[in-house]
Design a protein around this motif. Sequence first.
Motif, PDB file in Angstrom:
ATOM      1  N   ARG A   1      60.063  21.924  75.942  1.00 35.33           N
ATOM      2  CA  ARG A   1      60.735  20.678  76.316  1.00 35.33           C
ATOM      3  C   ARG A   1      59.695  19.556  76.351  1.00 35.33           C
ATOM      4  O   ARG A   1      58.601  19.726  76.901  1.00 35.33           O
ATOM      5  N   GLN A   2      60.083  18.422  75.793  1.00 35.38           N
ATOM      6  CA  GLN A   2      59.250  17.227  75.891  1.00 35.38           C
ATOM      7  C   GLN A   2      60.077  16.127  76.516  1.00 35.38           C
ATOM      8  O   GLN A   2      60.956  15.559  75.866  1.00 35.38           O
TER       9      GLN A   2
ATOM     10  N   GLN B   1      56.210  12.462  78.376  1.00 28.16           N
ATOM     11  CA  GLN B   1      55.573  13.670  78.874  1.00 28.16           C
ATOM     12  C   GLN B   1      55.089  14.523  77.705  1.00 28.16           C
ATOM     13  O   GLN B   1      55.572  14.377  76.579  1.00 28.16           O
ATOM     14  N   SER B   2      54.167  15.399  77.989  1.00 24.58           N
ATOM     15  CA  SER B   2      53.719  16.318  76.959  1.00 24.58           C
ATOM     16  C   SER B   2      54.718  17.462  76.820  1.00 24.58           C
ATOM     17  O   SER B   2      55.543  17.705  77.702  1.00 24.58           O
ATOM     18  N   ARG B   3      54.661  18.131  75.708  1.00 26.32           N
ATOM     19  CA  ARG B   3      55.564  19.241  75.452  1.00 26.32           C
ATOM     20  C   ARG B   3      55.157  20.445  76.308  1.00 26.32           C
ATOM     21  O   ARG B   3      53.972  20.774  76.399  1.00 26.32           O
TER      22      ARG B   3
ATOM     23  N   ASP C   1      65.798  17.770  83.543  1.00 28.81           N
ATOM     24  CA  ASP C   1      65.876  18.609  82.347  1.00 28.81           C
ATOM     25  C   ASP C   1      65.994  17.771  81.071  1.00 28.81           C
ATOM     26  O   ASP C   1      65.945  18.314  79.966  1.00 28.81           O
ATOM     27  N   THR C   2      66.143  16.485  81.231  1.00 23.08           N
ATOM     28  CA  THR C   2      66.253  15.592  80.078  1.00 23.08           C
ATOM     29  C   THR C   2      65.013  15.657  79.205  1.00 23.08           C
ATOM     30  O   THR C   2      63.887  15.681  79.711  1.00 23.08           O
ATOM     31  N   GLY C   3      65.234  15.706  77.900  1.00 24.36           N
ATOM     32  CA  GLY C   3      64.123  15.726  76.978  1.00 24.36           C
ATOM     33  C   GLY C   3      64.561  16.241  75.622  1.00 24.36           C
ATOM     34  O   GLY C   3      65.733  16.578  75.424  1.00 24.36           O
ATOM     35  N   VAL C   4      63.606  16.307  74.721  1.00 20.65           N
ATOM     36  CA  VAL C   4      63.844  16.915  73.418  1.00 20.65           C
ATOM     37  C   VAL C   4      63.407  18.369  73.502  1.00 20.65           C
ATOM     38  O   VAL C   4      62.295  18.661  73.945  1.00 20.65           O
TER      39      VAL C   4
ATOM     40  N   GLY D   1      63.848  19.297  66.678  1.00 20.16           N
ATOM     41  CA  GLY D   1      64.248  19.330  68.081  1.00 20.16           C
ATOM     42  C   GLY D   1      65.688  18.884  68.273  1.00 20.16           C
ATOM     43  O   GLY D   1      66.360  18.414  67.349  1.00 20.16           O
ATOM     44  N   THR D   2      66.157  19.054  69.499  1.00 26.42           N
ATOM     45  CA  THR D   2      67.502  18.602  69.854  1.00 26.42           C
ATOM     46  C   THR D   2      67.438  17.905  71.206  1.00 26.42           C
ATOM     47  O   THR D   2      66.830  18.411  72.148  1.00 26.42           O
TER      48      THR D   2
END
Length: 119
Positions: free
Chosen positions: A38-39, A43-45, A89-92, A112-113
Amino acid sequence: QVQLVESGGGWVRPGGSLRLSCAASENIFRGNTMGWYRQGPEQSRELVARITSGGLKHYVDSVKGRFTISRDAAMNSVYLQMNSVKPEDTGVYFCNTEPATLIRSRPYWGQGTQVTVSS
């Protein structure tokens, strides 16, 4: 051919659920530990869940009890069931091997999604 194709993201309210899917090429999937990364915004992945070829699972503390990772060897696919989602939890979300697949010494990632959790 090397391929990772993530799908299933979208917008969901806090407390809701989403199921992410990842179709991998066989040369990436077979025999390897697969993970969901998750990124978040700015933020970093980070790796949030992984599953070995034998089915052993590991989760980061922030998603334990809420997310479930699974894999289907016949489909070369890995899934992430996300329940009781939170705004953080938001992110790619990306799937990949763990550690990430390298091509010519550089990490290879799919598109990604996007997952957006908000009210």
